[in-house]
Design a protein around this motif. Structure first.
Motif, PDB file in Angstrom:
ATOM      1  N   PHE A  21      -6.673   5.493 -11.563  1.00 30.39           N
ATOM      2  CA  PHE A  21      -5.897   4.686 -12.493  1.00 30.39           C
ATOM      3  C   PHE A  21      -5.633   5.445 -13.796  1.00 30.39           C
ATOM      4  CE2 PHE A  21      -5.362   0.549 -10.634  1.00 30.39           C
ATOM      5  CZ  PHE A  21      -6.359   0.468  -9.674  1.00 30.39           C
ATOM      6  N   GLU A  22      -4.532   5.092 -14.415  1.00 32.22           N
ATOM      7  CA  GLU A  22      -4.203   5.613 -15.732  1.00 32.22           C
ATOM      8  C   GLU A  22      -3.497   4.516 -16.519  1.00 32.22           C
ATOM      9  OE1 GLU A  22      -1.944   9.018 -14.510  1.00 32.22           O
ATOM     10  OE2 GLU A  22      -0.054   7.910 -14.549  1.00 32.22           O
ATOM     11  N   ALA A  23      -3.447   4.692 -17.818  1.00 33.57           N
ATOM     12  CA  ALA A  23      -2.770   3.703 -18.661  1.00 33.57           C
ATOM     13  C   ALA A  23      -2.072   4.448 -19.789  1.00 33.57           C
ATOM     14  CB  ALA A  23      -3.760   2.696 -19.210  1.00 33.57           C
ATOM     15  N   GLU A  24      -0.949   3.906 -20.199  1.00 32.87           N
ATOM     16  CA  GLU A  24      -0.167   4.533 -21.249  1.00 32.87           C
ATOM     17  C   GLU A  24      -0.138   3.653 -22.485  1.00 32.87           C
ATOM     18  OE1 GLU A  24       3.732   5.713 -20.108  1.00 32.87           O
ATOM     19  OE2 GLU A  24       4.026   6.917 -21.926  1.00 32.87           O
ATOM     20  N   GLU A  65       0.838  -1.203   0.000  1.00 27.02           N
ATOM     21  CA  GLU A  65       0.000   0.000   0.000  1.00 27.02           C
ATOM     22  C   GLU A  65       0.869   1.248   0.000  1.00 27.02           C
ATOM     23  OE1 GLU A  65      -2.574   0.506   3.436  1.00 27.02           O
ATOM     24  OE2 GLU A  65      -4.130   1.376   2.154  1.00 27.02           O
ATOM     25  N   GLY A  66       0.499   2.198  -0.834  1.00 27.29           N
ATOM     26  CA  GLY A  66       1.251   3.438  -0.940  1.00 27.29           C
ATOM     27  C   GLY A  66       2.300   3.428  -2.032  1.00 27.29           C
ATOM     28  N   ASN A  67       2.661   2.240  -2.484  1.00 26.95           N
ATOM     29  CA  ASN A  67       3.636   2.132  -3.572  1.00 26.95           C
ATOM     30  C   ASN A  67       2.943   2.227  -4.928  1.00 26.95           C
ATOM     31  OD1 ASN A  67       5.645   1.861  -1.725  1.00 26.95           O
ATOM     32  ND2 ASN A  67       6.142  -0.273  -2.210  1.00 26.95           N
ATOM     33  N   PRO A  68       3.698   2.617  -5.960  1.00 24.96           N
ATOM     34  CA  PRO A  68       3.096   2.632  -7.295  1.00 24.96           C
ATOM     35  C   PRO A  68       2.866   1.213  -7.797  1.00 24.96           C
ATOM     36  CG  PRO A  68       5.425   3.188  -7.396  1.00 24.96           C
ATOM     37  CD  PRO A  68       5.072   3.128  -5.951  1.00 24.96           C
ATOM     38  N   LEU A  69       1.843   1.061  -8.632  1.00 24.90           N
ATOM     39  CA  LEU A  69       1.561  -0.252  -9.196  1.00 24.90           C
ATOM     40  C   LEU A  69       1.502  -0.176 -10.711  1.00 24.90           C
ATOM     41  CD1 LEU A  69      -1.605  -0.757 -10.347  1.00 24.90           C
ATOM     42  CD2 LEU A  69      -2.122  -0.300  -7.963  1.00 24.90           C
ATOM     43  N   THR A  70       1.875  -1.300 -11.335  1.00 23.61           N
ATOM     44  CA  THR A  70       1.761  -1.452 -12.780  1.00 23.61           C
ATOM     45  C   THR A  70       1.220  -2.835 -13.073  1.00 23.61           C
ATOM     46  OG1 THR A  70       3.638   0.017 -13.225  1.00 23.61           O
ATOM     47  CG2 THR A  70       2.992  -1.494 -14.981  1.00 23.61           C
ATOM     48  N   VAL A  71       0.194  -2.900 -13.899  1.00 24.70           N
ATOM     49  CA  VAL A  71      -0.335  -4.169 -14.394  1.00 24.70           C
ATOM     50  C   VAL A  71      -0.134  -4.155 -15.907  1.00 24.70           C
ATOM     51  CG1 VAL A  71      -2.326  -5.688 -14.515  1.00 24.70           C
ATOM     52  CG2 VAL A  71      -2.041  -4.195 -12.538  1.00 24.70           C
ATOM     53  N   LYS A  72       0.566  -5.166 -16.397  1.00 24.12           N
ATOM     54  CA  LYS A  72       1.020  -5.130 -17.789  1.00 24.12           C
ATOM     55  C   LYS A  72       0.007  -5.733 -18.763  1.00 24.12           C
ATOM     56  CE  LYS A  72       5.897  -5.301 -16.520  1.00 24.12           C
ATOM     57  NZ  LYS A  72       7.148  -6.095 -16.573  1.00 24.12           N
ATOM     58  N   THR A 123      -8.117   7.082 -29.354  1.00 20.78           N
ATOM     59  CA  THR A 123      -7.189   7.876 -30.152  1.00 20.78           C
ATOM     60  C   THR A 123      -6.752   9.056 -29.305  1.00 20.78           C
ATOM     61  OG1 THR A 123      -6.880   8.979 -32.293  1.00 20.78           O
ATOM     62  CG2 THR A 123      -8.966   9.340 -31.176  1.00 20.78           C
ATOM     63  N   GLY A 124      -5.724   9.785 -29.772  1.00 22.00           N
ATOM     64  CA  GLY A 124      -5.338  10.992 -29.060  1.00 22.00           C
ATOM     65  C   GLY A 124      -4.195  10.770 -28.095  1.00 22.00           C
ATOM     66  N   ASP A 125      -4.261  11.436 -26.961  1.00 20.91           N
ATOM     67  CA  ASP A 125      -3.196  11.414 -25.968  1.00 20.91           C
ATOM     68  C   ASP A 125      -2.891   9.990 -25.537  1.00 20.91           C
ATOM     69  OD1 ASP A 125      -2.651  13.431 -22.954  1.00 20.91           O
ATOM     70  OD2 ASP A 125      -1.379  11.984 -23.995  1.00 20.91           O
ATOM     71  N   ASN A 126      -1.597   9.658 -25.517  1.00 20.15           N
ATOM     72  CA  ASN A 126      -1.211   8.291 -25.165  1.00 20.15           C
ATOM     73  C   ASN A 126      -1.461   7.959 -23.699  1.00 20.15           C
ATOM     74  OD1 ASN A 126      -0.398   7.806 -27.764  1.00 20.15           O
ATOM     75  ND2 ASN A 126       1.766   8.164 -27.351  1.00 20.15           N
ATOM     76  N   LEU A 127      -1.528   8.959 -22.845  1.00 18.36           N
ATOM     77  CA  LEU A 127      -1.795   8.731 -21.426  1.00 18.36           C
ATOM     78  C   LEU A 127      -3.283   8.950 -21.176  1.00 18.36           C
ATOM     79  CD1 LEU A 127      -0.509   8.049 -18.701  1.00 18.36           C
ATOM     80  CD2 LEU A 127      -0.317  10.514 -18.295  1.00 18.36           C
ATOM     81  N   VAL A 128      -3.918   7.889 -20.735  1.00 21.76           N
ATOM     82  CA  VAL A 128      -5.365   7.928 -20.516  1.00 21.76           C
ATOM     83  C   VAL A 128      -5.624   7.848 -19.020  1.00 21.76           C
ATOM     84  CG1 VAL A 128      -7.538   6.764 -20.947  1.00 21.76           C
ATOM     85  CG2 VAL A 128      -5.765   6.754 -22.707  1.00 21.76           C
ATOM     86  N   SER A 152       1.934  -1.940 -26.184  1.00 18.47           N
ATOM     87  CA  SER A 152       1.571  -2.158 -24.786  1.00 18.47           C
ATOM     88  C   SER A 152       0.556  -1.122 -24.325  1.00 18.47           C
ATOM     89  CB  SER A 152       2.809  -2.113 -23.888  1.00 18.47           C
ATOM     90  OG  SER A 152       3.363  -0.810 -23.867  1.00 18.47           O
ATOM     91  N   PHE A 153      -0.139  -1.483 -23.278  1.00 22.85           N
ATOM     92  CA  PHE A 153      -1.142  -0.586 -22.672  1.00 22.85           C
ATOM     93  C   PHE A 153      -1.183  -0.923 -21.180  1.00 22.85           C
ATOM     94  CE2 PHE A 153      -4.321   2.492 -22.833  1.00 22.85           C
ATOM     95  CZ  PHE A 153      -5.532   2.074 -22.310  1.00 22.85           C
ATOM     96  N   HIS A 154      -0.100  -0.598 -20.493  1.00 26.68           N
ATOM     97  CA  HIS A 154       0.034  -0.953 -19.078  1.00 26.68           C
ATOM     98  C   HIS A 154      -0.825  -0.055 -18.193  1.00 26.68           C
ATOM     99  CE1 HIS A 154       3.061  -3.508 -20.566  1.00 26.68           C
ATOM    100  NE2 HIS A 154       4.113  -2.718 -20.419  1.00 26.68           N
ATOM    101  N   LEU A 155      -1.425  -0.663 -17.208  1.00 26.03           N
ATOM    102  CA  LEU A 155      -2.257   0.064 -16.242  1.00 26.03           C
ATOM    103  C   LEU A 155      -1.387   0.493 -15.067  1.00 26.03           C
ATOM    104  CD1 LEU A 155      -5.260   0.791 -15.457  1.00 26.03           C
ATOM    105  CD2 LEU A 155      -5.246  -1.352 -14.152  1.00 26.03           C
ATOM    106  N   LYS A 156      -1.572   1.737 -14.624  1.00 29.58           N
ATOM    107  CA  LYS A 156      -0.719   2.247 -13.554  1.00 29.58           C
ATOM    108  C   LYS A 156      -1.534   3.040 -12.548  1.00 29.58           C
ATOM    109  CE  LYS A 156       3.261   2.627 -16.640  1.00 29.58           C
ATOM    110  NZ  LYS A 156       4.376   3.427 -17.139  1.00 29.58           N
ATOM    111  N   LYS A 157      -0.959   3.127 -11.345  1.00 26.69           N
ATOM    112  CA  LYS A 157      -1.515   3.990 -10.323  1.00 26.69           C
ATOM    113  C   LYS A 157      -0.359   4.436  -9.439  1.00 26.69           C
ATOM    114  CE  LYS A 157      -5.218   4.399  -6.932  1.00 26.69           C
ATOM    115  NZ  LYS A 157      -6.346   3.746  -6.229  1.00 26.69           N
ATOM    116  N   PRO A 158      -0.261   5.723  -9.138  1.00 24.65           N
ATOM    117  CA  PRO A 158       0.896   6.227  -8.395  1.00 24.65           C
ATOM    118  C   PRO A 158       1.004   5.692  -6.967  1.00 24.65           C
ATOM    119  CG  PRO A 158      -0.282   8.017  -9.475  1.00 24.65           C
ATOM    120  CD  PRO A 158      -1.144   6.797  -9.589  1.00 24.65           C
ATOM    121  N   SER A 159      -0.140   5.455  -6.331  1.00 25.52           N
ATOM    122  CA  SER A 159      -0.129   5.037  -4.933  1.00 25.52           C
ATOM    123  C   SER A 159      -1.253   4.031  -4.716  1.00 25.52           C
ATOM    124  CB  SER A 159      -0.303   6.254  -4.021  1.00 25.52           C
ATOM    125  OG  SER A 159      -0.321   5.863  -2.659  1.00 25.52           O
ATOM    126  N   ALA A 160      -0.868   2.766  -4.484  1.00 20.63           N
ATOM    127  CA  ALA A 160      -1.871   1.701  -4.383  1.00 20.63           C
ATOM    128  C   ALA A 160      -2.607   1.739  -3.043  1.00 20.63           C
ATOM    129  CB  ALA A 160      -1.192   0.350  -4.556  1.00 20.63           C
TER     130      ALA A 160
END
Lengths: 115, 116
Positions: free
Chosen positions: A63-66, A15-22, A52-57, A73-81
């Motif tokens: 949550f956000e994805a790039e 908890e509190g760490n960034p997360l990435t789901v690939k 379409t458009g901005d690569n960062l959604v 790739s379209f990895h899912l991310k969150k700055p603080s889990a």
């Protein structure tokens, strides 16, 4: 043909760490990409999509994805889990070059956030 | 917030029996879908439905399966003669009709079908 891969069955993060789901995908044309989350005993809930458009959604619940076309790739991310983020996450892709309007879903990645 | 509902939440049946899984999509949605998820495996598309007819179906959706919208609210999946391998979680989903394929789908909580 369209396909999607989620290479990790499970992701563990504190908890509190960034997360990435690939998520990686394969399409003939351009991709429409989606992330869904499934909590226990619930259906899949939409988080975000790239059309379409901005690569960062940016999506729901912080949550956000790039979208990375060169790495497909379209990895899912969150700055603080958060512990409450613990759930099953599904990536999905639809190929704009295909004749189908139906997205293909990945196998899902179980995210476990430890207190 | 509107949501897709499904009944029953769990259905147990004997092999060879017919089952009907029921779904109530979001009221202003016009596209409807059935998916299934065998335990531990990916979510698999079965069928999509629009304007009272099937618009797409997968190889899984064979003659044993049928879908129907018997009234203005329900959307059903019928399996005529269940097999052991039909045991799975079945999800119903719906989406707006604006532009099919780019709109997100709204999923119900699922029906767990167990075939004995």
């Amino acid at each position: 043909a369209q396909s999607v891969a989620q290479p990790e069955d499970q992701v563990n993060v504190a908890e509190g760490n960034p997360l990435t789901v690939k998520c990686t995908y394969s399409v003939s044309g351009n991709p429409y990409l989606f992330w869904y989350v499934q909590y226990p005993n619930r259906g899949l809930q939409f988080l975000l999509k790239y059309i379409t458009g901005d690569n960062l959604v940016k999506g729901s619940y912080g949550f956000e994805a790039e979208f990375n076309k060169s790495q497909t790739s379209f990895h899912l991310k969150k700055p603080s889990a958060l512990v409450s983020d613990s759930a099953l996450y599904f990536c999905a892709v639809r190929d704009t070059a295909g004749g189908s309007y139906i997205p293909t879903f990945g196998r899902g990645t179980s995210l476990i956030v430890h207190p | 917030e509107p949501e897709v509902t499904q009944t029953p939440s769990h259905q147990v049946t004997q092999m060879g029996q017919e089952v009907i899984l029921r779904c109530v999509p979001i009221s202003n949605h016009l596209y409807f879908y059935w998916y299934r998820q065998i335990l531990g495996q990916k979510v698999e598309f079965l069928v999509s439905f629009y304007n009272n007819e099937i618009s797409e179906k997968s190889e899984i959706f064979d003659d044993q399966f049928s879908v129907e919208r018997p009234d203005g609210s329900n959307f059903t999946l019928k399996i005529r003669s269940t097999k052991l391998e039909d045991s799975a979680m079945y999800f119903c989903a719906s989406s707006e009709a604006r532009t099919s394929g780019i709109n997100e789908q709204f999923f119900g909580p699922g029906t767990r079908l167990t075939v004995l």
